[in-house]
Design a protein around this motif. Sequence first.
Motif, PDB file in Angstrom:
ATOM      1  N   VAL A 118      11.022  18.225 -26.818  1.00 46.97           N
ATOM      2  CA  VAL A 118       9.681  17.922 -27.309  1.00 46.97           C
ATOM      3  C   VAL A 118       9.430  18.641 -28.631  1.00 46.97           C
ATOM      4  N   LYS A 119       9.826  19.911 -28.697  1.00 41.43           N
ATOM      5  CA  LYS A 119       9.643  20.668 -29.939  1.00 41.43           C
ATOM      6  C   LYS A 119      10.506  20.092 -31.059  1.00 41.43           C
ATOM      7  N   GLU A 120      11.737  19.730 -30.733  1.00 37.17           N
ATOM      8  CA  GLU A 120      12.650  19.169 -31.729  1.00 37.17           C
ATOM      9  C   GLU A 120      12.073  17.891 -32.324  1.00 37.17           C
ATOM     10  N   VAL A 121      11.572  17.019 -31.454  1.00 39.71           N
ATOM     11  CA  VAL A 121      11.003  15.757 -31.918  1.00 39.71           C
ATOM     12  C   VAL A 121       9.754  15.994 -32.764  1.00 39.71           C
ATOM     13  N   LYS A 122       8.871  16.874 -32.306  1.00 34.92           N
ATOM     14  CA  LYS A 122       7.647  17.161 -33.062  1.00 34.92           C
ATOM     15  C   LYS A 122       7.960  17.717 -34.439  1.00 34.92           C
ATOM     16  N   ASP A 123       8.945  18.605 -34.509  1.00 34.11           N
ATOM     17  CA  ASP A 123       9.308  19.202 -35.800  1.00 34.11           C
ATOM     18  C   ASP A 123       9.815  18.136 -36.772  1.00 34.11           C
ATOM     19  N   GLU A 124      10.676  17.251 -36.283  1.00 41.08           N
ATOM     20  CA  GLU A 124      11.247  16.218 -37.154  1.00 41.08           C
ATOM     21  C   GLU A 124      10.188  15.177 -37.536  1.00 41.08           C
ATOM     22  N   MET A 125       9.292  14.856 -36.613  1.00 40.95           N
ATOM     23  CA  MET A 125       8.217  13.915 -36.926  1.00 40.95           C
ATOM     24  C   MET A 125       7.289  14.501 -37.992  1.00 40.95           C
ATOM     25  N   ALA A 126       7.045  15.802 -37.920  1.00 43.85           N
ATOM     26  CA  ALA A 126       6.182  16.453 -38.904  1.00 43.85           C
ATOM     27  C   ALA A 126       6.806  16.374 -40.299  1.00 43.85           C
ATOM     28  N   LYS A 127       8.118  16.577 -40.382  1.00 40.41           N
ATOM     29  CA  LYS A 127       8.802  16.505 -41.682  1.00 40.41           C
ATOM     30  C   LYS A 127       8.670  15.118 -42.296  1.00 40.41           C
ATOM     31  N   LEU A 128       8.672  14.096 -41.441  1.00 42.99           N
ATOM     32  CA  LEU A 128       8.581  12.720 -41.913  1.00 42.99           C
ATOM     33  C   LEU A 128       7.144  12.215 -41.976  1.00 42.99           C
ATOM     34  N   GLU A 129       6.204  13.120 -41.687  1.00 40.54           N
ATOM     35  CA  GLU A 129       4.784  12.779 -41.700  1.00 40.54           C
ATOM     36  C   GLU A 129       4.489  11.584 -40.791  1.00 40.54           C
ATOM     37  N   ILE A 130       5.087  11.619 -39.602  1.00 38.49           N
ATOM     38  CA  ILE A 130       4.846  10.600 -38.576  1.00 38.49           C
ATOM     39  C   ILE A 130       3.820  11.148 -37.598  1.00 38.49           C
ATOM     40  N   SER A 131       2.774  10.422 -37.382  1.00 38.13           N
ATOM     41  CA  SER A 131       1.720  10.853 -36.465  1.00 38.13           C
ATOM     42  C   SER A 131       2.253  10.949 -35.031  1.00 38.13           C
ATOM     43  N   GLY A 132       1.771  11.953 -34.281  1.00 36.92           N
ATOM     44  CA  GLY A 132       2.210  12.158 -32.908  1.00 36.92           C
ATOM     45  C   GLY A 132       1.938  10.980 -31.999  1.00 36.92           C
ATOM     46  N   GLU A 133       0.934  10.167 -32.333  1.00 36.49           N
ATOM     47  CA  GLU A 133       0.586   9.028 -31.481  1.00 36.49           C
ATOM     48  C   GLU A 133       1.687   7.970 -31.464  1.00 36.49           C
ATOM     49  N   PHE A 134       2.558   8.001 -32.459  1.00 35.66           N
ATOM     50  CA  PHE A 134       3.628   7.010 -32.516  1.00 35.66           C
ATOM     51  C   PHE A 134       4.631   7.191 -31.379  1.00 35.66           C
ATOM     52  N   ALA A 135       4.701   8.377 -30.806  1.00 30.18           N
ATOM     53  CA  ALA A 135       5.668   8.643 -29.736  1.00 30.18           C
ATOM     54  C   ALA A 135       5.438   7.745 -28.529  1.00 30.18           C
ATOM     55  N   ASP A 136       4.183   7.330 -28.312  1.00 32.53           N
ATOM     56  CA  ASP A 136       3.855   6.507 -27.146  1.00 32.53           C
ATOM     57  C   ASP A 136       3.843   5.014 -27.461  1.00 32.53           C
ATOM     58  N   ARG A 137       4.063   4.652 -28.705  1.00 31.19           N
ATOM     59  CA  ARG A 137       4.071   3.238 -29.076  1.00 31.19           C
ATOM     60  C   ARG A 137       5.446   2.631 -28.870  1.00 31.19           C
ATOM     61  N   SER A 138       5.479   1.320 -28.660  1.00 29.93           N
ATOM     62  CA  SER A 138       6.757   0.636 -28.506  1.00 29.93           C
ATOM     63  C   SER A 138       7.550   0.715 -29.809  1.00 29.93           C
ATOM     64  N   VAL A 139       8.866   0.765 -29.667  1.00 27.90           N
ATOM     65  CA  VAL A 139       9.753   0.968 -30.805  1.00 27.90           C
ATOM     66  C   VAL A 139       9.508  -0.098 -31.877  1.00 27.90           C
ATOM     67  N   ASN A 140       9.007   0.348 -33.018  1.00 23.68           N
ATOM     68  CA  ASN A 140       8.807  -0.480 -34.222  1.00 23.68           C
ATOM     69  C   ASN A 140       7.781  -1.598 -34.065  1.00 23.68           C
ATOM     70  N   GLU A 141       7.191  -1.766 -32.881  1.00 26.74           N
ATOM     71  CA  GLU A 141       6.261  -2.875 -32.677  1.00 26.74           C
ATOM     72  C   GLU A 141       4.960  -2.601 -33.426  1.00 26.74           C
ATOM     73  N   GLY A 142       4.630  -3.485 -34.358  1.00 28.24           N
ATOM     74  CA  GLY A 142       3.423  -3.321 -35.137  1.00 28.24           C
ATOM     75  C   GLY A 142       3.537  -2.278 -36.238  1.00 28.24           C
ATOM     76  N   PHE A 143       4.724  -1.752 -36.440  1.00 26.62           N
ATOM     77  CA  PHE A 143       4.923  -0.751 -37.490  1.00 26.62           C
ATOM     78  C   PHE A 143       4.966  -1.439 -38.851  1.00 26.62           C
ATOM     79  N   SER A 144       4.513  -0.751 -39.872  1.00 29.36           N
ATOM     80  CA  SER A 144       4.698  -1.237 -41.232  1.00 29.36           C
ATOM     81  C   SER A 144       6.160  -1.040 -41.625  1.00 29.36           C
ATOM     82  N   GLY A 145       6.552  -1.634 -42.763  1.00 31.93           N
ATOM     83  CA  GLY A 145       7.929  -1.461 -43.213  1.00 31.93           C
ATOM     84  C   GLY A 145       8.275  -0.004 -43.426  1.00 31.93           C
TER      85      GLY A 145
END
Length: 256
Positions: free
Chosen positions: A123-150
Amino acid sequence: MSTLEIKDLRASVTTDEGAKEILKGVNLTVKSGEIHAIMGPNGSGKSTLSYAIAGHPKYEVTGGEVLLDGENVLEMSVDERARAGLFLAMQYPVEVPGVSMSNFLRTAATAVRGDAPKLRHWVKEVKDEMAKLEISGEFADRSVNEGFSGGEKKRHEILQLALLKPKFAVLDETDSGLDVDALRVVSQAVNEVTQSTEIGVMLITHYTRILKHIHPDVVHVFADGKIVESGGKGLADELEENGYVKYIGKPEPARI
């Protein structure tokens, strides 16, 4: 130190008119920690090269080898190639409805690493990497790429790269669909991963703008299904200024 060697790779695709050869003898060697930019016009076969290495069933390899530390990955299944240390960031990432990002990432990491990562550390590893990529934490619960922008899809691809830490990564037009800010963030993440893990990278792109952030060791010109010239960063600048006209129809591939 690992080595990825592509030797006289040839591949075809089936069309309405029959089999069409796309790769016509690709020769390339990438070592750990090296970044190789592959630039070429549309339809030259750059994406076919990435799919042939990864094992896409649409493309039939008709000759040559792809050796990862001496082992021919062309004899491996797709999942075996991933476990051996190959990674493909796709030009057009697919949507996987019903599968959350968090489950997808942990399942992928378990398959590649051989053991499920301990949940607390994961969980910590994922949060750290998501923060570097400026990915919001809410994306973790979304379906893979569904409704994502390019741009969000491309960030997710690099998130996978950061978590799976392969030996070699093929980044197929990762810069397409990214605005200026997203390009900066994604490029910075790629730089951090390559510098911290010594991943070898094949960076496929049309434009030099990503090369202002990710600095390649070698630039290759890809035309008519093969590498026709190789050089330094200056070669990319020349392509930006003059295009690919002088390379179209060039007969002999460069051997690296």
